[in-house]
Design a protein around this motif. Structure first.
Motif, PDB file in Angstrom:
ATOM      1  N   PRO A  24       0.819  -1.222   0.000  1.00  0.00           N
ATOM      2  CA  PRO A  24       0.000   0.000   0.000  1.00  0.00           C
ATOM      3  C   PRO A  24       0.849   1.268   0.000  1.00  0.00           C
ATOM      4  N   ARG A  25       2.036   1.187   0.610  1.00  0.00           N
ATOM      5  CA  ARG A  25       2.885   2.390   0.636  1.00  0.00           C
ATOM      6  C   ARG A  25       3.293   2.805  -0.771  1.00  0.00           C
ATOM      7  N   THR A  26       3.617   1.803  -1.583  1.00  0.00           N
ATOM      8  CA  THR A  26       3.974   2.101  -2.970  1.00  0.00           C
ATOM      9  C   THR A  26       2.821   2.826  -3.651  1.00  0.00           C
ATOM     10  N   LYS A  27       1.616   2.288  -3.427  1.00  0.00           N
ATOM     11  CA  LYS A  27       0.460   2.862  -4.122  1.00  0.00           C
ATOM     12  C   LYS A  27       0.142   4.264  -3.618  1.00  0.00           C
ATOM     13  N   ILE A  28       0.272   4.453  -2.296  1.00  0.00           N
ATOM     14  CA  ILE A  28      -0.034   5.788  -1.751  1.00  0.00           C
ATOM     15  C   ILE A  28       0.962   6.813  -2.296  1.00  0.00           C
ATOM     16  N   ILE A  29       2.261   6.434  -2.261  1.00  0.00           N
ATOM     17  CA  ILE A  29       3.270   7.382  -2.763  1.00  0.00           C
ATOM     18  C   ILE A  29       3.036   7.665  -4.251  1.00  0.00           C
ATOM     19  N   ALA A  30       2.785   6.603  -5.006  1.00  0.00           N
ATOM     20  CA  ALA A  30       2.547   6.785  -6.435  1.00  0.00           C
ATOM     21  C   ALA A  30       1.364   7.726  -6.662  1.00  0.00           C
ATOM     22  N   ALA A  31       0.289   7.495  -5.913  1.00  0.00           N
ATOM     23  CA  ALA A  31      -0.893   8.351  -6.087  1.00  0.00           C
ATOM     24  C   ALA A  31      -0.544   9.797  -5.745  1.00  0.00           C
ATOM     25  N   MET A  32       0.240   9.984  -4.672  1.00  0.00           N
ATOM     26  CA  MET A  32       0.595  11.338  -4.280  1.00  0.00           C
ATOM     27  C   MET A  32       1.435  12.022  -5.360  1.00  0.00           C
ATOM     28  N   VAL A  33       2.406  11.274  -5.904  1.00  0.00           N
ATOM     29  CA  VAL A  33       3.240  11.830  -6.967  1.00  0.00           C
ATOM     30  C   VAL A  33       2.370  12.228  -8.158  1.00  0.00           C
ATOM     31  N   LEU A  34       1.470  11.316  -8.548  1.00  0.00           N
ATOM     32  CA  LEU A  34       0.605  11.611  -9.693  1.00  0.00           C
ATOM     33  C   LEU A  34      -0.257  12.835  -9.434  1.00  0.00           C
ATOM     34  N   ILE A  35      -0.769  12.947  -8.191  1.00  0.00           N
ATOM     35  CA  ILE A  35      -1.638  14.086  -7.869  1.00  0.00           C
ATOM     36  C   ILE A  35      -0.851  15.393  -7.967  1.00  0.00           C
ATOM     37  N   VAL A  36       0.357  15.401  -7.394  1.00  0.00           N
ATOM     38  CA  VAL A  36       1.158  16.624  -7.432  1.00  0.00           C
ATOM     39  C   VAL A  36       1.456  17.004  -8.883  1.00  0.00           C
ATOM     40  N   LEU A  37       1.831  16.009  -9.693  1.00  0.00           N
ATOM     41  CA  LEU A  37       2.114  16.296 -11.100  1.00  0.00           C
ATOM     42  C   LEU A  37       0.882  16.865 -11.800  1.00  0.00           C
ATOM     43  N   LEU A  38      -0.275  16.304 -11.459  1.00  0.00           N
ATOM     44  CA  LEU A  38      -1.520  16.783 -12.075  1.00  0.00           C
ATOM     45  C   LEU A  38      -1.784  18.244 -11.746  1.00  0.00           C
TER      46      LEU A  38
END
Lengths: 275, 279, 288, 206
Positions: A24-38
């Motif tokens: 889940p940590r991978t997914k949370i970090i990935a989601a956060m990165v994607l959100i910031v980029l968005l």
């Protein structure tokens, strides 16, 4: 009369895909990165890249694309309104007028703005939906707890904060059942919740809200005692039965995310924003 | 025999020192002996729950003292040790489960004790096994019946391996079947695992399974003895708002009518034996 | 105020993937002045069924006719039906909210938009009916009442609407023996003196057996028995097989029968058990 | 920041209520505006701030925000800057306004005790009785109002700043919805605080 019917807490869709099995940590970090980029994406090129990447994630998650799209449906009416508002009301001094209608005029800047915010919201929503679709609530809180752990050093009580979330999730359904009974008990005494004007309807909230909140506070008092008697004193000195384990897939996912981010950042920096 | 819990002239007032002070306990002297199953009974508001909350330091005496295995609950530094010895299960199972998954909830206590991971796992497995809850391991508590939830709550305390378990009206919110199952679990923990049990209840068919009972009334400890001794004083018991066990009621009635039946029977089997002798 | 349930079916979460049928083809008729016990294992559908009696649930399939009014009919005044068929929930905390006992009991009549005089009269009467002292408790904070008093206040709050039928949903749960006895006495009085039809849902077989004249047994959403109390409890083996805990006195008598005592079946409470044992013992003595 | 078990539990349970109000739609009351409803989902956050202090207000707000981000009720809540960030301030502002007005309220009441008593004596008992009902509720009323206003202003401010709606639209929504929301939230706060104080005898009875 069935209030609990509409409660879908965490829209988790159990599955066996690679994405489901990621830490889940991978997914949370990935989601956060994607959100910031968005939040920084302001050109059609970046959105094309984001679309491509999101599509690939959906493919790997094994979630029917239709399922994701259907989730967007309730947003649609407001999204259309937002688009129209921006089209007619957003202006820059040097923009060209596309067409006029009544007293309103649609500008090129307005069109771009309308498109950009619509795209941003759509993809933000898709990213969070993908996270919650592929990760159970328990995994999410475990992941969050583990990720926030380093913040203890700067004095943030990370474990305690996640505990509040765990308690909130545990009690939503309990309180929902209670709420249903309260509403019915007052209906049985002649309250017609669907009748009356704004003030009358607001007044009808009291016989529901008071028992709900008072019941909740009583539960809180009991839960405090129960937790203390089970030796809970906060996060300090606490161990965990389960610890999260990163696998090779997580490493691969990390590589993919980093590569993608670099490409996207490059595009964001170099490609001229449309507005 | 060393006592597990001992109260010495225990007095307690809620909101002591304010204008709203309410006296709840008067001069309570009671001890809990290792390995026994003790029933504390009395009407709602008689002070039994307030008393029980002194047993693991959730409340501190206004006057007097509570000693758990030689440690006073008045000393804040003892509390952690005391709570390892005396575990507590409460009335409403919904308000004591924390996690959204059964096995994680059972792990909550051992996690708080800071035990190593493997030991937590072992204890959780043992607690699940001892209470026959293995099938429910991955269930969310919301899917369970009230009786099952209460069993999970008991397992959560059991996993902390206490010497003594205080059960504060664990059956009050349950249906008759859940009540029977929780009682059976408590008796089993006492007889098979050797855990000292303090059971708060106002169901007399639960009290008869205990070795000893006390009756509280208006914050005072009014009667103390074996269930058999106490139920012999049916008038006193009723005066305190309690019932007699069905068997005692019938045995006493037959005795009054002049039949050769002992008036202090509490178990069904005893009554059947007694009646068979009359044949 | 007869209630007629015709081919009633009910599902939870209807129209979602989690749909689950909880009531199947229920047919019941309830006549004026009856005292009916509804028993069955937990989650058998007792509460869901009973909430159809005062239109808290509206049938999607089947019908519920209350005093001639069909609850599925758009013309039917559901609020008035709910006033005539009172419903008391297990936990009084679900309904008590007003600052004082008096104001809380008045809540129903206020919703009926009665004049102040009438409301006062009803509050006074309802409090008397449940044995709450009007003079000392009228202005008491509802949250400061004891557990037993709260239950009675909750019942009074429903009685103040002057119902002709009263549904009581497991109202003795969690009370101590004295509190339980008081509530049961109040219910008995309402039935005998006020002639209110009582529908008594209970997990306690002892209470249902000693109070109700007719018992409806629900299991897995179906009515499996509907008969006079004694006749229902005569089928104790069936009741036991669906997971119901029988009245203690009944269990005792059955064990004695197995031990060879010639006792009658269908004993409902401790006093009946005692008397029948005395009778058998006297007979045995006479034989000797 | 040190979190007691009490603060953890109360934040969690109030957080549960915000989620509940959002998913059951009970947190929406119909108002005669184009959107058709006002929201009072933030009332538990206000209560958390007033009853338990700024930390509980902050955490409850965070749970509210997180939930609104993960299950957005309107498209722009998919942006965490709109859904989460503004909600962190609701409980804090409610607490600060409550705390300050309470101080002022006590000082005023203390200073003007005598003149006020004199005025009261001259009034008819009916009016005096009605007025005494309002004694001490001002801090809660203002705490609730400002907490609600924080939600309206910060959320719409973010919505505008992030470009989801033009400022004209945001302002009109703010007026049309913010005002009824503020009124209802303020009244609910008073009534709920008063109700909860009835079961917590140790707290100060205002």
């Amino acid at each position: 009369m069935e209030l609990t019917k509409n409660i879908t807490l965490g829209v988790y869709l159990p599955g066996t895909s690679i994405i489901h099995h990621l830490d889940p940590r991978t997914k949370i970090i990935a989601a956060m990165v994607l959100i910031v980029l968005l939040l920084f994406s302001r050109s059609y090129t970046t959105y094309s890249l984001i679309f491509l990447f999101t599509a690939i994630i959906v493919l790997f998650s094994g979630i029917p694309p239709g399922y994701v799209v259907r989730g967007l449906k309730p947003m649609l009416p407001v999204l259309v309104i937002m688009w129209i508002f921006q089209l007619f009301l957003f202006k820059t001094p040097d923009t060209t007028i596309l067409f006029e209608w009544w007293i309103l005029e649609a500008t090129e800047a307005g069109l771009h703005m309308a498109n950009l915010i619509t795209l941003r919201v759509l993809f933000l929503f898709t990213v969070t939906t993908l996270l919650t679709l592929t990760t159970s609530v328990v995994n999410l809180t475990d992941g969050l707890e583990s990720l926030l752990k380093p913040l203890r050093m700067i004095g943030l009580p990370s474990q305690e904060l996640v505990m509040t979330l765990v308690i909130a999730l545990r009690f939503v359904l309990i309180l929902a059942e209670e709420l249903e009974k309260i509403v019915k008990a007052q209906m049985a005494r002649g309250v017609a919740f669907d009748q009356g004007n704004f003030i009358q309807k607001t007044k009808k909230l009291f016989p529901v809200f008071l028992p709900l909140f008072i019941g909740a506070f009583k539960r809180a008092e009991e839960l405090i005692v129960a937790m203390e008697s089970r030796s809970y004193t906060g996060g300090k000195g606490r161990t965990k039965m389960k610890t999260l384990q990163m696998s090779r897939a997580d490493l691969a996912a990390a590589v993919v995310i980093v590569t993608y981010s670099i490409i996207l950042i490059y595009v964001i920096v170099t490609v001229e924003p449309v507005i | 025999m060393e006592k597990i819990i001992e109260t010495i002239d225990l007095n307690y007032s809620y909101r002591a020192g304010t204008s709203e002070e309410v006296r709840a306990l008067y001069d309570i002297n009671i001890s809990v002996l290792p390995g026994e199953m003790l029933a504390i009974t009395g009407q709602n508001g008689s002070g039994k729950s307030t008393l029980a909350r002194h047993f693991n330091g959730l409340l501190t005496p206004s006057a007097g003292d509570v000693i758990v295995k030689g440690l006073s609950t008045r000393n804040k530094e003892n509390i952690k040790e005391i709570r390892k010895v005396v575990g507590m299960v409460f009335q409403n199972p919904d308000n004591q489960l924390i996690s959204s998954i059964v096995e994680e909830d059972i792990a909550f206590g051992p996690e708080n004790l800071g035990l190593p991971q493997s030991e937590i796992r072992e204890r959780v497995n043992w607690a699940l096994h001892t209470l026959n809850l293995e099938k429910l391991r991955y269930e969310p508590p919301n899917n369970l019946s009230a009786g099952q939830k209460q069993q999970v709550a008991i397992a959560g305390v059991l996993a902390m391996k206490p010497e003594c378990m205080v059960l504060d009206e664990p059956t009050a919110h349950l249906d008759p079947r859940g009540r029977r199952e929780v009682l059976e679990s408590s008796v089993r923990l006492n007889k098979e695992e050797g855990i000292t049990i303090v059971l708060l209840t106002h169901y007399m068919n639960e009290v008869i399974h205990c070795d000893r009972m006390v009756i509280m009334d208006n914050g005072r400890l009014e009667m103390q003895g074996t269930p058999r001794e106490i139920f012999l004083n049916s008038k006193e018991v009723k005066k305190m708002g309690l019932d007699l066990p069905v068997v005692t009621h019938i045995a006493a009635g037959l005795n009054r009518k002049g039949f050769n039946v002992a008036p202090d029977l509490i178990h069904t089997e005893e009554l059947i034996d007694n009646l068979c002798r009359l044949k | 105020m007869p209630i007629e349930v015709i081919n009633l079916n009910h599902s939870y979460k209807e129209g979602t993937p989690f749909e689950q049928q909880v009531l199947f083809d229920i047919n019941i008729s309830i006549n004026d002045g009856e005292f009916i016990g509804i028993i069955g294992p937990t989650r058998a559908g007792k509460t869901t069924l009973a909430q159809h009696f005062n239109a808290l649930h509206i049938p999607r399939r089947g019908k519920v006719i209350i005093d001639g009014f069909d609850t599925t009919d758009k013309q039917t005044d559901l609020v008035s039906i709910r006033h005539q068929v009172g419903y008391v929930f297990q936990n009084p905390d679900y309904q008590l909210f007003a600052p004082t006992v008096g104001e809380d009991i008045a809540f129903g009549p206020v919703n009926q938009k009665l004049p102040a005089e009438k409301i006062k009269e009803r509050v006074q009467e309802a409090m008397t009916q449940v044995g709450l002292d009007y003079n000392t408790l009228l202005n008491r904070d509802v949250f400061a009442l004891s557990g037993g008093q709260k239950r009675r206040a909750a019942i009074a709050g429903v009685l103040a609407c002057r119902p002709k039928v009263l549904v009581l949903d497991d109202v003795t749960a969690g009370l101590d023996p004295r509190g339980r006895e008081e509530i049961l006495n109040v219910i008995g009085e309402l039935h005998h003196r006020e002639k209110i039809t009582i529908i008594f849902i209970s997990n306690s077989m002892d209470e249902a057996a000693s109070l109700a004249e007719r018992i409806i047994v629900i299991n897995q959403g179906k009515v499996i028995m509907d008969d006079a109390t004694r006749k229902v409890f005569a089928r104790f083996e069936e009741l036991n097989s669906i997971g119901l805990e029988l009245p203690e006195a009944m269990v005792l008598i059955e064990k004695l029968r197995l031990a060879g005592f010639n006792l009658p079946t269908g004993v409902l409470n401790v006093n009946e058990a005692l008397n029948s044992i005395i009778k058998v013992l006297l007979e045995m003595e006479a034989h000797k | 920041m040190n979190l007691s078990v009490r603060k953890i539990v109360i934040s969690g349970i109030l957080g549960a209520i915000t989620i509940l109000l959002a998913v059951t739609r009970l947190g929406f009351i119909p108002v005669p505006t184009p959107a058709g409803h006002a929201t009072i989902i933030h009332v538990p956050v206000i209560l958390g701030g007033i009853l338990e202090g700024p930390v509980v207000g902050l955490i409850t707000g965070a749970i509210f925000g997180l939930f609104s981000f993960l299950q957005p009720g309107a498209p722009f809540f998919a942006d965490p800057l709109v859904s989460i960030l503004p909600r962190l301030f609701i409980g804090i502002v409610a607490y600060l306004v409550y705390f300050l007005t309470k101080k002022v309220d006590t000082v005023v009441a203390h200073t003007f005790e005598k003149p006020l008593l004199n005025i009261k004596k001259k009034m008819s008992p009916g009016i005096a009785g009605a007025l005494s009902k309002f004694n001490g509720i001002l801090p809660y009323l203002l705490g609730g109002a400002f907490g609600s206003a924080t939600n309206t202003v910060f959320v719409l401010g973010m919505v505008t700043w992030r470009g989801y709606l033009p400022s004209e639209v945001s302002i009109s929504i703010g007026v049309l919805h913010g005002v009824p929301e503020l009124i209802v939230a303020a009244i609910l706060t008073v009534i709920l605080v008063k109700g909860i104080q009835r079961i917590r005898p140790t707290e100060d009875k205002a």
